[in-house]
Design a protein around this motif. Structure first.
Motif, PDB file in Angstrom:
ATOM      1  N   ARG A 103       0.858  -1.189   0.000  1.00  0.00           N
ATOM      2  CA  ARG A 103       0.000   0.000   0.000  1.00  0.00           C
ATOM      3  C   ARG A 103       0.891   1.235   0.000  1.00  0.00           C
ATOM      4  NH1 ARG A 103      -4.694  -2.111  -1.375  1.00  0.00           N
ATOM      5  NH2 ARG A 103      -5.762  -3.276   0.242  1.00  0.00           N
ATOM      6  N   VAL A 119      -5.477  -2.946   6.436  1.00  0.00           N
ATOM      7  CA  VAL A 119      -5.743  -2.285   5.152  1.00  0.00           C
ATOM      8  C   VAL A 119      -4.578  -1.400   4.707  1.00  0.00           C
ATOM      9  CG1 VAL A 119      -7.282  -0.694   3.931  1.00  0.00           C
ATOM     10  CG2 VAL A 119      -8.243  -2.318   5.554  1.00  0.00           C
ATOM     11  N   TRP A 126       2.014  -6.246   7.576  1.00  0.00           N
ATOM     12  CA  TRP A 126       0.771  -6.602   6.881  1.00  0.00           C
ATOM     13  C   TRP A 126       0.610  -8.119   6.817  1.00  0.00           C
ATOM     14  CZ3 TRP A 126       0.964  -8.805   1.745  1.00  0.00           C
ATOM     15  CH2 TRP A 126      -0.304  -9.115   1.244  1.00  0.00           C
ATOM     16  N   ALA A 305     -14.324  -1.651   6.678  1.00  0.00           N
ATOM     17  CA  ALA A 305     -14.388  -2.436   5.432  1.00  0.00           C
ATOM     18  C   ALA A 305     -15.577  -3.384   5.466  1.00  0.00           C
ATOM     19  CB  ALA A 305     -13.088  -3.219   5.239  1.00  0.00           C
ATOM     20  N   SER A 309     -18.990  -1.848   2.474  1.00  0.00           N
ATOM     21  CA  SER A 309     -19.204  -2.523   1.178  1.00  0.00           C
ATOM     22  C   SER A 309     -20.424  -3.434   1.214  1.00  0.00           C
ATOM     23  CB  SER A 309     -18.003  -3.378   0.783  1.00  0.00           C
ATOM     24  OG  SER A 309     -16.831  -2.823   1.234  1.00  0.00           O
ATOM     25  N   THR A 313     -23.850  -2.960  -1.017  1.00  0.00           N
ATOM     26  CA  THR A 313     -24.316  -4.021  -1.924  1.00  0.00           C
ATOM     27  C   THR A 313     -25.788  -4.346  -1.648  1.00  0.00           C
ATOM     28  OG1 THR A 313     -22.074  -4.924  -1.885  1.00  0.00           O
ATOM     29  CG2 THR A 313     -23.794  -6.349  -2.762  1.00  0.00           C
ATOM     30  N   GLN A 364     -23.582  -7.549  -7.633  1.00  0.00           N
ATOM     31  CA  GLN A 364     -22.198  -7.168  -7.294  1.00  0.00           C
ATOM     32  C   GLN A 364     -21.397  -6.791  -8.549  1.00  0.00           C
ATOM     33  OE1 GLN A 364     -20.997 -10.520  -4.348  1.00  0.00           O
ATOM     34  NE2 GLN A 364     -20.041  -8.622  -3.683  1.00  0.00           N
ATOM     35  N   VAL A 369     -19.177  -2.056  -6.142  1.00  0.00           N
ATOM     36  CA  VAL A 369     -19.156  -0.954  -5.184  1.00  0.00           C
ATOM     37  C   VAL A 369     -17.757  -0.387  -4.908  1.00  0.00           C
ATOM     38  CG1 VAL A 369     -21.291  -1.753  -4.125  1.00  0.00           C
ATOM     39  CG2 VAL A 369     -19.114  -2.452  -3.125  1.00  0.00           C
ATOM     40  N   ALA A 373     -11.078  -0.814  -6.729  1.00  0.00           N
ATOM     41  CA  ALA A 373     -10.564  -1.566  -5.569  1.00  0.00           C
ATOM     42  C   ALA A 373      -9.955  -0.578  -4.575  1.00  0.00           C
ATOM     43  CB  ALA A 373      -9.594  -2.641  -6.010  1.00  0.00           C
ATOM     44  N   LEU A 374      -8.783  -0.891  -4.016  1.00  0.00           N
ATOM     45  CA  LEU A 374      -8.047   0.075  -3.187  1.00  0.00           C
ATOM     46  C   LEU A 374      -6.692   0.256  -3.854  1.00  0.00           C
ATOM     47  CD1 LEU A 374      -8.762  -1.355   0.408  1.00  0.00           C
ATOM     48  CD2 LEU A 374      -9.920   0.532  -0.726  1.00  0.00           C
ATOM     49  N   GLY A 445     -12.507 -10.479   3.811  1.00  0.00           N
ATOM     50  CA  GLY A 445     -13.843 -10.773   4.338  1.00  0.00           C
ATOM     51  C   GLY A 445     -14.765 -11.426   3.320  1.00  0.00           C
ATOM     52  N   ILE A 448     -17.206 -14.251   4.607  1.00  0.00           N
ATOM     53  CA  ILE A 448     -18.251 -13.777   5.522  1.00  0.00           C
ATOM     54  C   ILE A 448     -19.215 -12.845   4.775  1.00  0.00           C
ATOM     55  CG2 ILE A 448     -16.601 -12.157   6.590  1.00  0.00           C
ATOM     56  CD1 ILE A 448     -18.242 -11.983   8.978  1.00  0.00           C
ATOM     57  N   LEU A 453     -24.531 -11.679   2.762  1.00  0.00           N
ATOM     58  CA  LEU A 453     -25.424 -11.234   1.686  1.00  0.00           C
ATOM     59  C   LEU A 453     -26.521 -12.262   1.469  1.00  0.00           C
ATOM     60  CD1 LEU A 453     -22.836  -9.807  -0.906  1.00  0.00           C
ATOM     61  CD2 LEU A 453     -24.445  -8.500   0.500  1.00  0.00           C
TER      62      LEU A 453
HETATM   63  C1  HEM Z   1     -19.817  -7.157  -0.333  1.00  0.00           C
HETATM   64  C2  HEM Z   1     -18.900  -6.927   0.565  1.00  0.00           C
HETATM   65  C3  HEM Z   1     -17.453  -6.627   0.295  1.00  0.00           C
HETATM   66  C4  HEM Z   1     -16.820  -6.242  -0.861  1.00  0.00           C
HETATM   67  C5  HEM Z   1     -17.440  -6.002  -2.233  1.00  0.00           C
HETATM   68  C6  HEM Z   1     -15.411  -6.080  -0.552  1.00  0.00           C
HETATM   69  C7  HEM Z   1     -14.439  -5.725  -1.470  1.00  0.00           C
HETATM   70  C8  HEM Z   1     -13.122  -5.484  -1.151  1.00  0.00           C
HETATM   71  C9  HEM Z   1     -12.131  -5.007  -2.089  1.00  0.00           C
HETATM   72  C10 HEM Z   1     -12.373  -4.718  -3.570  1.00  0.00           C
HETATM   73  C11 HEM Z   1     -10.968  -4.853  -1.413  1.00  0.00           C
HETATM   74  C12 HEM Z   1      -9.642  -4.284  -1.964  1.00  0.00           C
HETATM   75  C13 HEM Z   1      -8.689  -5.356  -2.418  1.00  0.00           C
HETATM   76  C14 HEM Z   1      -7.450  -4.761  -3.045  1.00  0.00           C
HETATM   77  O1  HEM Z   1      -6.811  -3.901  -2.452  1.00  0.00           O
HETATM   78  O2  HEM Z   1      -7.105  -5.170  -4.163  1.00  0.00           O
HETATM   79  C15 HEM Z   1     -11.212  -5.247  -0.041  1.00  0.00           C
HETATM   80  C16 HEM Z   1     -10.253  -5.255   0.961  1.00  0.00           C
HETATM   81  C17 HEM Z   1     -10.515  -5.594   2.272  1.00  0.00           C
HETATM   82  N1  HEM Z   1     -11.715  -6.040   2.784  1.00  0.00           N
HETATM   83 FE1  HEM Z   1     -13.447  -6.301   1.785  1.00  0.00          FE
HETATM   84  N2  HEM Z   1     -15.225  -6.349   0.771  1.00  0.00           N
HETATM   85  C18 HEM Z   1     -16.435  -6.709   1.326  1.00  0.00           C
HETATM   86  C19 HEM Z   1     -16.689  -7.094   2.629  1.00  0.00           C
HETATM   87  C20 HEM Z   1     -15.732  -7.195   3.608  1.00  0.00           C
HETATM   88  C21 HEM Z   1     -15.960  -7.679   4.952  1.00  0.00           C
HETATM   89  C22 HEM Z   1     -17.302  -8.232   5.458  1.00  0.00           C
HETATM   90  C23 HEM Z   1     -14.780  -7.566   5.632  1.00  0.00           C
HETATM   91  C24 HEM Z   1     -14.449  -7.938   7.045  1.00  0.00           C
HETATM   92  C25 HEM Z   1     -15.003  -8.865   7.731  1.00  0.00           C
HETATM   93  C26 HEM Z   1     -13.804  -7.002   4.711  1.00  0.00           C
HETATM   94  C27 HEM Z   1     -12.504  -6.718   5.034  1.00  0.00           C
HETATM   95  C28 HEM Z   1     -11.552  -6.249   4.131  1.00  0.00           C
HETATM   96  C29 HEM Z   1     -10.178  -5.943   4.512  1.00  0.00           C
HETATM   97  C30 HEM Z   1      -9.582  -6.026   5.914  1.00  0.00           C
HETATM   98  C31 HEM Z   1      -9.534  -5.544   3.326  1.00  0.00           C
HETATM   99  C32 HEM Z   1      -8.055  -5.140   3.181  1.00  0.00           C
HETATM  100  C33 HEM Z   1      -7.233  -6.359   2.766  1.00  0.00           C
HETATM  101  C34 HEM Z   1      -5.739  -6.072   2.659  1.00  0.00           C
HETATM  102  O3  HEM Z   1      -5.376  -4.926   2.485  1.00  0.00           O
HETATM  103  O4  HEM Z   1      -4.956  -7.023   2.734  1.00  0.00           O
HETATM  104  N3  HEM Z   1     -14.412  -6.789   3.497  1.00  0.00           N
HETATM  105  N4  HEM Z   1     -12.533  -5.628   0.091  1.00  0.00           N
END
Ligand code: HEM
Length: 498
Positions: A103, A119, A126, A305, A309, A313, A364, A369, A373-374, A445, A448, A453
């Protein structure tokens, strides 16, 4: 005499400004690294491409058409490479994952840019924190920790609140966000909050402000010195305040768990498991990056996070249901067939409710959404398709380009859940579905979120029909920019089935 002097002064001033501009333009041109991916348009001095990006989602799609699948933009003085095709995303985020999984580590809002938690961190911090978080999410998602039962209980409370509305029009964002966030709270501390709990209300206010802050403070990321401007036009102070409130909330959750453990309560939740593992690794004498500050931040990461999201959704799903009543009817038929109206849906029903699962995936795909991404960062200079991407370049995984690629989906702009079903009506998982991104940074995540959903929607549609407030004037299927891309605020009715 005074007039001549004034004119000379003015001429001098104009000359200085023009010279400065020329220097900036020339310096800008000279400083652009050699052989980077092409620009869609030439960057402007100082601001780069920022003036073009008032609507980044639409603009990046437009530039992909004119410039190709790999292009460069400057956000201020920061070089950002946009990766805009599935093949290129695999080539970089997956096949060259060791270089594309960091990051950003500089600049933004010095206070917020703390490399803590999951994140926002890179490297060993990390890896260790992500790996433990993922393991705990997995083990809590499996039988013994009853994550699914917790979600079902939470959705039951949510449906109770919807029922109290007696079919009156509602913008379901706040209620949905409260309920979704409670699922994460149960995982973190093993308990839920009442929806009107004042402490919980404070946390939810942080989320609420998050979207507005993302918009108003955007420029601070690329020009941190703007925080010194009088009047705080970029909401720096509010951002810091919300950040501190999140940290206080995380601290309180940790202290509550520790207090309960000290009273001989056998705690079984994320915080207790993290603390236990941290003590174990610290006691072993081996180097470890599990620390209290990382736990604080990981809690805030999961809450933010995990709430934003999933809530967004669900909102999109409700909106699509009023636009496509025939699809809602098909889901109803499936619910009637598989669970009936008296037994609550459970996780095992997911393998039987293929049409609902396919509809969730289509929502989705089309709402995507997190369309960019990030941001990732390149840890070393790398070569991609003959172009040089210098060390520390930011990377946008442009998943929107994949979700709307005509070569992949044929009719990407049509809402058609059947694209996720095969001839036998079974769900297919196309590799081009990137709602959770791909590579080492992909969402921790995902499992979960998919479970949530499914249970939220199966249970909601089992009990309620979602109808428009005015069938002749449906709310638009347009998005707004925030932390994610939710639909423009809308009202629908949840009409109880009897
Ligand atoms: C529909 C629901 C969700 C969507 C569409 C979604 C989508 C994403 C996306 C696109 C990323 C970025 C990945 C990247 O940097 O390339 C991300 C990262 C992350 N998400 Fe989700 N997310 C969802 C639900 C959740 C849930 C429920 C949790 C926790 C329980 C969560 C925890 C995280 C965390 C901690 C990251 C950072 C991962 C890292 O940097 O290693 N997300 N998510």
């Amino acid at each position: 005499m005074a007039l001549i002097f004034d004119m000379e002064l003015w001429s001098l001033l104009v000359l200085v400004i023009v010279t400065l501009c020329v220097i900036l333009v020339v310096r800008g041109w000279l400083e652009i690294p050699q052989n980077i991916p092409p620009f869609p348009v030439r960057p402007l001095p100082i601001v780069g491409h920022i003036p073009h990006l008032t609507d980044p989602r639409r603009k990046l799609m437009e530039w992909r058409k004119t410039t190709g699948d790999l292009f460069s933009v400057y956000l201020g003085s920061t070089l950002v490479v946009v990766i805009s095709s599935y093949d290129l995303l695999r080539e970089t985020l997956v096949k060259q994952a060791e270089f594309f999984s960091e990051r950003h580590h500089r600049g933004i809002l010095p206070v917020l840019n703390v490399p803590e938690g999951v994140v926002g961190t890179s490297g060993e911090v990390w890896k260790e924190n992500r790996s433990l978080t993922l393991n705990l999410l997995r083990s809590f998602g499996m039988g013994k920790h009853e994550m699914a039962e917790n979600i079902i209980e939470e959705v039951s409370a949510y449906l109770g609140e919807l029922s109290k509305l007696s079919g009156a029009p509602v913008y379901p964002k706040d209620l949905t966000s409260r309920s979704v966030s409670n699922v994460i709270c149960r995982f973190l501390i093993g308990k839920r909050y009442e929806y009107d709990d004042p402490e919980y209300a404070k946390l939810l206010k942080c989320f609420e402000d998050g979207a507005d802050l993302a918009k108003s403070s955007g420029l601070l990321h690329w020009f941190p010195n703007l925080k010194y401007l009088p009047g705080d036009p970029f909401s720096h102070k509010l951002l810091i305040k919300r950040f501190e409130e999140m940290t206080t909330f995380s601290e309180k959750l940790i202290n509550d768990v520790i207090k309960r453990e000290n009273t001989d309560c056998n705690e079984d939740n994320f915080i207790a498991s993290y603390l236990e593992e941290m003590e174990k690794r610290q006691a072993s004498g081996k180097p470890t990056h599990l620390r209290r500050n990382h736990l604080d931040r990981a809690i805030a990461d999961l809450l933010t996070a995990g709430t934003e999201s999933t809530t967004t959704t669900l909102l999109w799903f409700y909106l699509y249901m009023v636009h496509y009543p025939n699809i809602q009817e098909k889901i109803d038929d499936e619910i009637d067939r598989e669970t009936g109206r008296s037994r609550l849906p459970c996780v095992a029903d997911r393998t039987k409710m293929n049409f609902l699962t396919a509809t969730i995936m289509e929502v989705q795909r089309i709402s995507n959404v997190l369309p960019l991404a990030l941001l990732h960062r390149v840890s070393e200079q790398v070569t991609v398709r003959g172009y040089t991407i210098p060390k520390d370049t930011m990377v946008i995984p442009h998943t929107d380009a994949v979700h709307f690629d005509e070569k992949i989906w044929g009719d990407p702009h049509n809402f058609r859940p059947e694209r996720f079903l095969n001839d036998k009506g079974e769900v297919i998982q196309p590799e081009h579905f990137l709602a959770f991104s791909l590579g080492r940074r992909m969402c921790v995540g995902e499992a979960i979120a998919r479970m949530e959903l499914f249970l939220f929607l199966a249970m909601t549609l089992q009990r309620f029909k979602i109808t428009p407030v005015d069938p002749d004037q449906l709310p638009p299927l347009t998005d707004t920019m925030g932390l994610t891309y939710p639909p423009t605020a809308f009202e629908v009715k949840f009409v109880e089935r009897h």
